[in-house]
Each structure stands twice: as structure tokens, then as C-alpha cells.
Write a protein that holds these residues in place. Structure first.
Motif, mmCIF file in Angstrom:
data_model
loop_
_atom_site.group_PDB
_atom_site.id
_atom_site.type_symbol
_atom_site.label_atom_id
_atom_site.label_comp_id
_atom_site.label_asym_id
_atom_site.label_seq_id
_atom_site.Cartn_x
_atom_site.Cartn_y
_atom_site.Cartn_z
ATOM 1 N N UNK A 234 0.843 -1.201 0.000
ATOM 2 C CA UNK A 234 0.000 0.000 0.000
ATOM 3 C C UNK A 234 0.874 1.245 0.000
ATOM 4 N N UNK A 235 0.737 2.056 -1.043
ATOM 5 C CA UNK A 235 1.403 3.350 -1.068
ATOM 6 C C UNK A 235 0.288 4.390 -1.173
ATOM 7 N N UNK A 236 -0.030 5.093 -0.068
ATOM 8 C CA UNK A 236 -1.195 5.971 -0.043
ATOM 9 C C UNK A 236 -1.312 6.867 -1.272
ATOM 10 N N UNK A 237 -2.497 6.894 -1.853
ATOM 11 C CA UNK A 237 -2.853 7.718 -3.020
ATOM 12 C C UNK A 237 -2.094 7.354 -4.296
ATOM 13 N N UNK A 238 -1.251 6.298 -4.235
ATOM 14 C CA UNK A 238 -0.459 5.973 -5.431
ATOM 15 C C UNK A 238 -0.634 4.553 -5.930
ATOM 16 N N UNK A 239 -0.565 3.588 -5.012
ATOM 17 C CA UNK A 239 -0.514 2.205 -5.503
ATOM 18 C C UNK A 239 -1.024 1.235 -4.449
ATOM 19 N N UNK A 240 -1.767 0.225 -4.924
ATOM 20 C CA UNK A 240 -2.210 -0.874 -4.049
ATOM 21 C C UNK A 240 -1.942 -2.172 -4.804
ATOM 22 N N UNK A 260 -2.722 1.247 -9.891
ATOM 23 C CA UNK A 260 -1.874 2.444 -9.870
ATOM 24 C C UNK A 260 -2.715 3.693 -10.096
ATOM 25 N N UNK A 261 -2.561 4.650 -9.191
ATOM 26 C CA UNK A 261 -3.365 5.873 -9.247
ATOM 27 C C UNK A 261 -2.507 7.005 -9.794
ATOM 28 N N UNK A 262 -2.852 7.521 -10.976
ATOM 29 C CA UNK A 262 -2.094 8.631 -11.568
ATOM 30 C C UNK A 262 -2.896 9.911 -11.370
ATOM 31 N N UNK A 263 -2.388 10.782 -10.510
ATOM 32 C CA UNK A 263 -3.113 12.004 -10.180
ATOM 33 C C UNK A 263 -2.976 13.021 -11.308
ATOM 34 N N UNK A 264 -4.135 13.498 -11.817
ATOM 35 C CA UNK A 264 -4.101 14.512 -12.879
ATOM 36 C C UNK A 264 -4.957 15.688 -12.430
ATOM 37 N N UNK A 265 -4.570 16.302 -11.314
ATOM 38 C CA UNK A 265 -5.305 17.441 -10.724
ATOM 39 C C UNK A 265 -6.739 17.068 -10.351
ATOM 40 N N UNK A 266 -7.707 17.409 -11.219
ATOM 41 C CA UNK A 266 -9.103 17.154 -10.824
ATOM 42 C C UNK A 266 -9.532 15.725 -11.134
ATOM 43 N N UNK A 267 -8.702 15.006 -11.924
ATOM 44 C CA UNK A 267 -9.056 13.631 -12.276
ATOM 45 C C UNK A 267 -7.946 12.686 -11.853
ATOM 46 N N UNK A 268 -8.281 11.396 -11.857
ATOM 47 C CA UNK A 268 -7.275 10.381 -11.573
ATOM 48 C C UNK A 268 -7.406 9.281 -12.610
ATOM 49 N N UNK A 269 -6.277 8.878 -13.174
ATOM 50 C CA UNK A 269 -6.309 7.706 -14.046
ATOM 51 C C UNK A 269 -5.950 6.499 -13.190
#
Length: 309
Positions: A234-240, A260-269
Motif C-alpha cells: 500500500x502506497x497511499x494515493x499511489x498504488x495498491x 496504480x493511481x495517476x493524479x491529474x489534478x481534478x481527475x485520476x487515471x
């Protein structure tokens, strides 16, 4: 295999019908109770096809208030035969009302009300075919499956003469595939991440009690035990990373799921990689992530957005 869907159906029918609100010029009505539920439902998996059987006789109570006079009236809705033999549109729905005035409400229930009840029945049948069957075999073309299985065994010729004993070895190698999915969510990464690590949120989108121990080695159980596993990283807000399996997979067989969570400001891929999925379960696993996870999370995100506004 056959699974009895009767008790699941009873609570699902209650969930989709009770509390339905019908509003119109004449006033407002609400389905207040599921008075009588008689019947059964089941799902058979034969030769990789799912066959549904259901037959219900339902009686609902409704209550309403006339807009102009404020009078209150009650009545019932009878659905004598909801079964796989009839389309929902052709299913008989009878609306009646206790004696006295208030026929405007009865008309409202007959028109708008009947439409809404049919929608709810469709929701029940859709859930029966997706939510209830989660983890049961979904139809796949046997021929394509065998081809994929042979390709997967990296071109080795598959021996027909397997001795019966060799299959008893624990952890028999089964042909597997890797699933890759990409989804965009209109929420920041930390919020999306919490949908996979916070028990309350998991229970909200999965609509079932869940076990969520979001720490390394912690347990995971969802959808009434149809999905289970444990957290590996678990890497908070990034990867599980999860060890993850569906109930109907071969015993002790787990896939490795990386989110994998890719933060794109108002959205997340969100990038999903699911390695080690049994070939025969590829479609059902893909559907599970798409329908049971992603679509439901989207609905919740939209709801909380609407509430904020």
C-alpha cells in the motif's frame, strides 16, 4: 452448478421497490411495504452458459397524499407473475385502492407508478444477472478458450495422457491471462484510493458487508465472500497491490492485482493490472472490475458531487 437466489432475491426486491416515490400533478405516492413475496429464483451454469429461473408473486402497499386537499389514501399493487417466461413490459401489474375518494392517486399509480415499478423490476433482474452471479462462470466460447490455453502453455504440446495422480499436486499449473484496464475518475487520487481501503466506502459501493484490513498482510473480503484476498503493498494515493481471487476459481489460486493511481489534478487515471487470472474466468473477472467496482464507484462519486453542489 446451481445457485439458489431466493433469499438474495427477496431482499433485493425489497431494496428496489420499497421507498419508490411517484409524483405527479395529482399528488405524491410512495411504495411503503413489500407485503407479500412468494416464489423462488435460481441460476444454473450449464456448459458455460448461465440460465436463470425465477417466478414471483408480489403484493406491495402504497400510500399517497392528494396535492389539492391533502387527503391521504392507501392501496396495493399486485404483480401476480414475474417470471422469465414474460418480458417485464408484458408482466401484469394491478393497482387497487382502498374504498372512498382519491381516484386521482390510483390513476397516478396506474400510469407513472406502474412505469416506475417496471423499472425497479428490471433493476432486480439486472442485479440477478450481474451482482448475484459474480464469480459464477460467464459464457465463453470453449474453442477460443482452448486455443488461448494452448498458446499460454508457451507452445508446449498439451499431453492427453496425464496420469490421474499428477493432478493431485497442490498448485497445479492452470492456464492464466493478464488483464489490463484503464479508467479515468473525476476525483483526486487520495479520494479514489480510499474507495479501496476504507471499509465504509467499500461497503457503500459494493452494497454488502466487507472485511477491509488495509495494511500489509491484511485481509480483504467483499461481495458476500465472492471476492477475497489480502493486501500485499500500500502506497497511499499511489498504488495498491492485492492477492485477489473469486470464489469459483480453483482452490487456493490467487491473481495479483496492481492498482496504480495517476493524479491529474481534478481527475485520476486508475491503471489496473490483474495477473494470473484463470483463462476460463477472463471475461467474468473483467466484468467484475468494470461493473461491480468501477461503475459503482463512479455512481457514488457522482452522488457525493451532487450533494456538495
Amino acid at each position: 452448478t446451481e445457485r439458489d437466489a431466493t433469499s438474495w432475491s427477496k431482499s433485493k426486491l425489497k431494496e428496489v421497490l420499497v421507498g419508490l416515490v411517484v409524483e405527479g400533478e395529482a399528488g405524491r405516492c410512495e411504495i411503503s411495504d413489500l407485503k407479500h413475496v412468494e416464489g423462488e429464483a435460481s441460476c444454473n451454469s450449464r456448459k458455460g452458459k448461465l440460465i436463470f429461473f425465477y417466478e414471483w408473486n408480489l403484493r406491495l402497499s402504497w400510500r399517497g397524499t392528494v396535492k389539492e386537499s391533502g387527503e391521504k389514501h392507501k392501496g396495493s399493487v399486485e404483480i401476480p407473475n414475474l417470471s422469465e417466461e414474460n418480458e417485464v413490459d408484458d408482466t401484469e401489474i394491478n393497482v387497487s385502492k382502498k374504498k372512498g375518494e382519491g381516484d386521482v392517486l390510483k390513476d397516478l399509480m396506474r400510469t407513472e407508478g406502474t412505469t416506475k415499478v417496471r423499472e425497479a423490476l428490471r433493476d432486480y433482474l439486472k442485479a440477478l444477472k450481474t451482482e448475484f452471479t459474480l464469480g459464477m462462470i460467464l459464457p465463453t466460447k470453449a474453442a477460443g478458450q482452448e486455443l488461448a490455453a494452448e498458446r499460454k502453455l508457451s507452445g508446449n504440446t498439451v499431453q492427453d495422457s496425464v496420469s490421474p495422480h499428477s493432478l493431485d499436486i497442490v498448485g497445479v499449473k492452470i492456464p492464466t491471462v493478464k488483464i489490463l484496464m484503464r479508467e479515468i475518475f473525476s476525483s483526486p487520487a487520495d479520494e479514489l484510493y480510499s474507495f479501496f481501503t476504507t471499509k465504509e466506502l467499500v461497503q457503500k459501493f459494493s452494497k454488502c458487508p466487507a472485511v477491509i484490513e488495509a495494511e500489509k498482510g491484511g485481509k480483504l473480503q467483499m461481495f458476500d465472500g465472492c471476492v477475497s484476498g489480502e493486501y500485499a503493498e500500500l502506497v497511499p494515493s499511489q498504488r495498491i497491490v492485492l492477492k485477489w481471487r473469486c470464489r469459483n476459481w480453483p482452490d487456493e489460486h490467487y491473481a495479483t492485482v496492481a492498482l496504480n493511481f495517476k493524479d491529474m489534478a481534478t481527475e485520476t487515471e486508475l491503471q489496473l493490472e490483474c495477473k494470473g487470472v484463470p483463462v476460463s474466468n477472463e471475461d467474468s473477472t473483467r466484468q467484475c472490475w468494470k461493473k461491480q467496482y468501477f461503475e459503482e464507484i463512479r455512481i457514488l462519486l457522482q452522488q457525493s458531487k451532487d450533494n456538495m453542489e
